[in-house]
Design a protein around this motif. Sequence first.
Motif, short mmCIF file in Angstrom:
data_model
loop_
_atom_site.label_atom_id
_atom_site.label_comp_id
_atom_site.label_asym_id
_atom_site.label_seq_id
_atom_site.Cartn_x
_atom_site.Cartn_y
_atom_site.Cartn_z
N LYS A 57 3.07 2.38 13.61
CA LYS A 57 1.59 2.27 12.63
C LYS A 57 1.70 0.85 12.33
O LYS A 57 0.74 -0.32 11.98
CB LYS A 57 1.70 3.45 11.51
CG LYS A 57 1.13 3.41 10.68
CD LYS A 57 1.53 4.06 9.77
CE LYS A 57 1.20 5.77 10.61
NZ LYS A 57 1.54 6.83 9.49
N PHE A 109 3.48 2.19 3.77
CA PHE A 109 3.86 3.51 4.28
C PHE A 109 4.29 3.72 4.77
O PHE A 109 2.88 4.18 6.13
CB PHE A 109 4.45 4.51 2.83
CG PHE A 109 5.33 3.59 1.47
CD1 PHE A 109 4.57 2.26 0.73
CD2 PHE A 109 6.32 4.11 0.94
CE1 PHE A 109 5.81 1.57 0.14
CE2 PHE A 109 7.28 3.18 0.44
CZ PHE A 109 7.10 2.50 -0.10
N CYS A 166 0.70 -1.12 -0.41
CA CYS A 166 -0.15 0.31 -0.13
C CYS A 166 0.62 1.25 0.33
O CYS A 166 1.36 1.87 1.14
CB CYS A 166 -0.67 -0.24 1.23
SG CYS A 166 -1.80 -1.34 0.76
N ALA A 204 -0.23 4.14 -1.74
CA ALA A 204 -0.67 4.99 -1.92
C ALA A 204 -1.14 5.95 -0.68
O ALA A 204 -0.99 5.53 -0.03
CB ALA A 204 -2.57 4.59 -2.43
N LEU A 225 -4.85 -0.90 3.66
CA LEU A 225 -3.87 -1.65 4.65
C LEU A 225 -4.34 -1.87 5.92
O LEU A 225 -4.03 -2.75 5.94
CB LEU A 225 -2.28 -0.49 4.98
CG LEU A 225 -1.32 -0.96 5.43
CD1 LEU A 225 -0.56 -2.15 4.58
CD2 LEU A 225 -0.79 0.33 6.24
O1 C5P Z 1 -2.36 6.32 8.34
P1 C5P Z 1 -1.04 6.81 7.21
O2 C5P Z 1 -1.78 7.16 6.34
O3 C5P Z 1 -0.14 7.05 7.74
O4 C5P Z 1 -1.13 5.06 6.61
C1 C5P Z 1 0.13 4.91 5.63
C2 C5P Z 1 0.02 3.35 5.56
O5 C5P Z 1 -1.18 3.50 5.11
C3 C5P Z 1 0.17 3.58 3.35
O6 C5P Z 1 0.84 2.50 3.16
C4 C5P Z 1 -1.09 3.85 2.57
O7 C5P Z 1 -0.96 3.66 1.40
C5 C5P Z 1 -1.94 3.36 3.84
N1 C5P Z 1 -3.59 4.26 3.80
C6 C5P Z 1 -4.13 3.33 3.52
N2 C5P Z 1 -5.49 3.55 3.39
C7 C5P Z 1 -5.75 4.74 4.02
C8 C5P Z 1 -4.90 6.03 4.52
C9 C5P Z 1 -3.78 4.99 4.85
O8 C5P Z 1 -3.77 1.86 2.88
N3 C5P Z 1 -7.11 5.26 4.68
#
Ligand code: C5P
Length: 414
Positions: A350, A336, A283, A285, A319
């Motif tokens: 995280k 990420f 993930c 994005a 994620l």
């Molecule tokens: O919570 P945060 O945005 O900092 O986390 C980052 C990670 O979580 C990244 O790998 C991002 O692709 C993923 N993410 C996700 N869906 C979300 C928010 C973040 O997959 N709604």
Amino acid sequence: MSEAKADPKRVLLIISGGIAAYKSLELIRLLRRQGVGVRCVMTKAAEQFVTPLSVSALSEDKVYTDLFSLTDEAEMGHIQLSRSADLLVVAPATADILARMANGNANDIATTVLLATDKPVMAAPAMNVRMWTHAATRANIATLQQRGVEMIGPVEGDMACGEFGFGRMSEPAEIAAAVMARLDTPGTQKAAQTGPLAGRSAIVTSGPTHEPIDPVRYIANRSSGRQGHAIAEALARAGAQVTLVAGPTRLADPVGVETVHVETAQQMLDACLAALPADIAVCAAAVADWRVSGKAEQKLKKDSGALPTLTLAENPDILATLSRQGPTRPRLVVGFAAETEAVLEHAIAKRKRKGCDWILANDVSEGTGTFGGDNNRIHFIDQNGHDDWPESTKAEVAQNLARKIAEHFAKDSS
Ligand code: C5P
């Protein structure tokens, strides 16, 4: 009715003078075995490491070593040589030849051919770790990548000079897989049979999401999608069957990857769930954390007399959802963490909170240029601790990650 046979693909392999030149012999063998025609150019320094005779024997062709050879020019001028192949591959690519390429030199047959070509160029760098991390090499690599030269590796490992680090040339099998993928654009079918991730499937998310406010406005972020797209391409090159779920970006769909285009976080999640089961999920994005609840069906009018009030709702966490999929959870889930302070601390927390296996943490605070930029500095985190990767381009980060994933699965199945 017999099917028309496609013309065999042709590679012009440029061997420059590094200890890794001996691995180019194996590269020639691997490419020949896959039916690729290989014609070779060697620099003077390369002749110190391998002989033109062995290169010629393996490639079953003449080897070009001299810019001022009357016989060579009579048989085939260097301009024609530079265009006689479908793809040029520099392996090993020493710090010196990369510098000369970046500078546009044409002072031997190798660089003349590289300057005169109208064909795509790939390079497999090989050098000492300090040479690789030197600002001059960093700048040369960035210049060449901007011009479309595709780098394969280098990888981290023991070096002939006794040091350890990034700079070791990728293994011939990995280079051959990347070359085949580039030659054989649709589906990277050859890599899918022979690459280290052959038989594995992967989902990669990339780019920002756009969360509509009304039919013309949206909430977004600065993510370019470059890191995620590079990861999708690197995994495909390693032989994985990749579904890239891409938010809106300006990037071309990567070669050999099935790309699903989405706009919102909810669409991204739906596309990821539809792509399950998969062995790997990455993930990358930058998903918008919030969406506008009750988006306006018509364009909000600024002359309506009142300022609009946006009510936000939390978006699904893709994620975390993939990490907690129960029986269809991908065996390896990678996230990420883009942080602006206490990068490691926040990223370690995280990883646990989201339930993923690995986190690649990076500092995106102002001045780092990570968001939208070329480079990335990664702290790799798993259940055992963390490892700081040297600053490198996003393509290099993608290759390192693909290699690490391949090693993980190789260990897992041994
Ligand atoms: O919570 P945060 O945005 O900092 O986390 C980052 C990670 O979580 C990244 O790998 C991002 O692709 C993923 N993410 C996700 N869906 C979300 C928010 C973040 O997959 N709604």
